[in-house]
Design an enzyme around this catalytic site. Structure first.
Site, PDB file in Angstrom:
ATOM      1  N   HIS A   7       0.783  -1.208   0.322  1.00 34.87           N
ATOM      2  CA  HIS A   7      -0.382  -0.217  -0.021  1.00 34.87           C
ATOM      3  C   HIS A   7       1.190   1.426  -0.378  1.00 34.87           C
ATOM      4  CE1 HIS A   7       0.201  -0.537   4.738  1.00 34.87           C
ATOM      5  NE2 HIS A   7       1.035   0.812   4.395  1.00 34.87           N
ATOM      6  N   HIS A  79       3.927   7.443   3.625  1.00 38.47           N
ATOM      7  CA  HIS A  79       5.368   5.670   3.848  1.00 38.47           C
ATOM      8  C   HIS A  79       4.554   4.599   2.688  1.00 38.47           C
ATOM      9  CE1 HIS A  79       1.671   4.009   6.450  1.00 38.47           C
ATOM     10  NE2 HIS A  79       1.998   2.808   5.490  1.00 38.47           N
ATOM     11  N   GLU A 130       7.440   1.059   5.401  1.00 36.42           N
ATOM     12  CA  GLU A 130       6.754  -0.272   6.331  1.00 36.42           C
ATOM     13  C   GLU A 130       7.453  -1.600   5.688  1.00 36.42           C
ATOM     14  OE1 GLU A 130       2.580   0.302   6.346  1.00 36.42           O
ATOM     15  OE2 GLU A 130       1.864  -1.286   7.834  1.00 36.42           O
TER      16      GLU A 130
HETATM   17  C1  LIG Z   1      -2.184   0.767  11.147  1.00 32.08           C
HETATM   18  C2  LIG Z   1      -1.056   0.125  10.858  1.00 32.08           C
HETATM   19  C3  LIG Z   1      -1.138   1.006   9.591  1.00 32.08           C
HETATM   20  C4  LIG Z   1      -0.480  -0.211   8.854  1.00 32.08           C
HETATM   21  O1  LIG Z   1      -0.556  -0.127   7.101  1.00 32.08           O
HETATM   22  O2  LIG Z   1      -0.567  -1.120   9.065  1.00 32.08           O
HETATM   23  C5  LIG Z   1       0.517   1.685   9.195  1.00 32.08           C
HETATM   24  O3  LIG Z   1       0.482   2.054   8.247  1.00 32.08           O
HETATM   25  S1  LIG Z   1       0.427   2.770  10.543  1.00 32.08           S
HETATM   26  C6  LIG Z   1       1.741   4.212  10.284  1.00 32.08           C
HETATM   27  C7  LIG Z   1       1.302   4.872  11.582  1.00 32.08           C
HETATM   28  N1  LIG Z   1       3.240   4.712  12.587  1.00 32.08           N
HETATM   29  C8  LIG Z   1       4.196   5.364  11.647  1.00 32.08           C
HETATM   30  O4  LIG Z   1       4.228   5.849  11.311  1.00 32.08           O
HETATM   31  C9  LIG Z   1       5.199   4.042  13.085  1.00 32.08           C
HETATM   32  C10 LIG Z   1       6.631   4.704  12.161  1.00 32.08           C
HETATM   33  N2  LIG Z   1       7.001   6.249  12.208  1.00 32.08           N
HETATM   34  C11 LIG Z   1       7.516   6.658  13.121  1.00 32.08           C
HETATM   35  O5  LIG Z   1       8.197   5.964  14.013  1.00 32.08           O
HETATM   36  C12 LIG Z   1       7.808   8.087  13.045  1.00 32.08           C
HETATM   37  O6  LIG Z   1       6.379   9.018  12.450  1.00 32.08           O
HETATM   38  C13 LIG Z   1       8.928   8.872  12.630  1.00 32.08           C
HETATM   39  C14 LIG Z   1      10.149   8.192  13.269  1.00 32.08           C
HETATM   40  C15 LIG Z   1       9.526   8.191  10.922  1.00 32.08           C
HETATM   41  C16 LIG Z   1       8.726  10.509  12.837  1.00 32.08           C
HETATM   42  O7  LIG Z   1       8.638  11.202  13.761  1.00 32.08           O
HETATM   43  P1  LIG Z   1       8.550  12.399  14.047  1.00 32.08           P
HETATM   44  O8  LIG Z   1       8.560  13.289  12.513  1.00 32.08           O
HETATM   45  O9  LIG Z   1       7.735  12.524  15.535  1.00 32.08           O
HETATM   46  O10 LIG Z   1       9.969  12.763  14.257  1.00 32.08           O
HETATM   47  P2  LIG Z   1      11.197  13.550  13.546  1.00 32.08           P
HETATM   48  O11 LIG Z   1       9.909  14.659  13.271  1.00 32.08           O
HETATM   49  O12 LIG Z   1      11.175  13.639  14.603  1.00 32.08           O
HETATM   50  O13 LIG Z   1      11.235  13.339  11.351  1.00 32.08           O
HETATM   51  C17 LIG Z   1      12.278  12.971  12.288  1.00 32.08           C
HETATM   52  C18 LIG Z   1      12.956  13.383  10.148  1.00 32.08           C
HETATM   53  O14 LIG Z   1      12.224  12.376   9.916  1.00 32.08           O
HETATM   54  C19 LIG Z   1      11.399  12.978   9.099  1.00 32.08           C
HETATM   55  N3  LIG Z   1       9.951  12.393   8.685  1.00 32.08           N
HETATM   56  C20 LIG Z   1       8.859  11.891  10.228  1.00 32.08           C
HETATM   57  N4  LIG Z   1       8.164  11.573   9.458  1.00 32.08           N
HETATM   58  C21 LIG Z   1       8.392  11.566   8.166  1.00 32.08           C
HETATM   59  C22 LIG Z   1       7.517  10.826   6.979  1.00 32.08           C
HETATM   60  N5  LIG Z   1       6.440  10.751   6.987  1.00 32.08           N
HETATM   61  N6  LIG Z   1       7.943  10.815   5.109  1.00 32.08           N
HETATM   62  C23 LIG Z   1       9.400  11.172   5.151  1.00 32.08           C
HETATM   63  N7  LIG Z   1      10.132  11.768   5.692  1.00 32.08           N
HETATM   64  C24 LIG Z   1       9.464  12.194   7.752  1.00 32.08           C
HETATM   65  C25 LIG Z   1      11.041  14.425   9.446  1.00 32.08           C
HETATM   66  O15 LIG Z   1      10.986  15.640   9.091  1.00 32.08           O
HETATM   67  C26 LIG Z   1      12.503  14.661  10.291  1.00 32.08           C
HETATM   68  O16 LIG Z   1      13.090  14.993   8.768  1.00 32.08           O
HETATM   69  P3  LIG Z   1      13.585  16.193   9.452  1.00 32.08           P
HETATM   70  O17 LIG Z   1      14.757  16.931   7.888  1.00 32.08           O
HETATM   71  O18 LIG Z   1      15.311  15.863  11.202  1.00 32.08           O
HETATM   72  O19 LIG Z   1      13.119  18.044   9.917  1.00 32.08           O
HETATM   73 CO   LIG Z   2       0.537   0.949   6.650  1.00 35.37          CO
END
Ligand SMILES: CC[C@H](C(=O)O)C(=O)SCCNC(=O)CCNC(=O)[C@H](O)C(C)(C)COP(=O)(O)OP(=O)(O)OC[C@H]1O[C@@H](n2cnc3c(N)ncnc32)[C@H](O)[C@@H]1OP(=O)(O)O
Ligand SMILES: [Co+2]
Length: 134
Positions: A7, A79, A130
């Site tokens: 997805h 993602h 993912e």
């Molecule tokens: C029900 C489950 C379902 C499934 O398919 O089964 C799902 O998919 S659930 C989806 C939701 N769960 C998750 O996304 C879990 C994994 N994600 C994480 O742990 C966080 O989102 C993380 C660590 C990727 C980012 O968290 P956060 O935004 O709080 O951290 P930062 O602000 O420190 O980000 C660090 C850095 O990464 C960039 N960033 C954040 N999210 C994304 C993204 N989705 N795509 C690309 N880049 C991303 C953010 O801008 C920061 O960059 P920087 O240049 O340092 O500012």
């Molecule tokens: Co997902």
């Protein structure tokens, strides 16, 4: 290692509005909202002929997508999910290559009832990946 594209996930500020747009403007088949409390989101699946779109809205105070939506208030592609045959073997191989597997490294059960893990976007061309065990 990676197989099919399972997805593409889009984070949205308003799940009902996004669902209505995919259903009514784009004529897509959409699911009911599916709360995923363990993941801090509510999900709607958009079923397509060759894959799915997953519309995501934050759920709860600690949603992992809250930060993303603060930076992208209109929403955006959050993602991509690739399928793997053996998620633990894939995670081990990726860690050996220096990639960051998010969380405690233990697979969680995803929205499709399968084990999932996430790889840090900074390690993969700015794209949150993912992995889902097929
Ligand atoms: C029900 C489950 C379902 C499934 O398919 O089964 C799902 O998919 S659930 C989806 C939701 N769960 C998750 O996304 C879990 C994994 N994600 C994480 O742990 C966080 O989102 C993380 C660590 C990727 C980012 O968290 P956060 O935004 O709080 O951290 P930062 O602000 O420190 O980000 C660090 C850095 O990464 C960039 N960033 C954040 N999210 C994304 C993204 N989705 N795509 C690309 N880049 C991303 C953010 O801008 C920061 O960059 P920087 O240049 O340092 O500012
Ligand atoms: Co997902």
């Amino acid at each position: 290692m990676i197989g099919r594209l399972n997805h593409v996930a889009i984070a949205v500020p308003d799940l009902d509005a996004a669902t209505a747009q995919y259903r009514d403007a784009l004529g897509a088949s959409v699911s009911e909202p599916l709360p995923q409390p363990d993941h801090g989101v509510t999900v709607v699946f958009v079923d397509l002929a060759n894959t799915r779109v997953e519309l995501l809205e934050p759920r709860g105070e600690e949603s992992p997508i809250a930060g993303f939506l603060q930076k992208n208030p209109n929403g955006g592609i959050h993602h991509v999910c690739y399928e793997v045959a053996d998620i633990r073997a894939a995670a081990d191989q990726l860690r050996e290559q220096g990639a960051r597997v998010l969380g405690d490294g233990e697979p969680k059960t995803g929205a499709h009832g399968k084990p999932v893990l996430f790889l840090h976007p900074k390690d993969f061309q700015g794209t949150l990946i993912e992995l889902e065990e097929a």
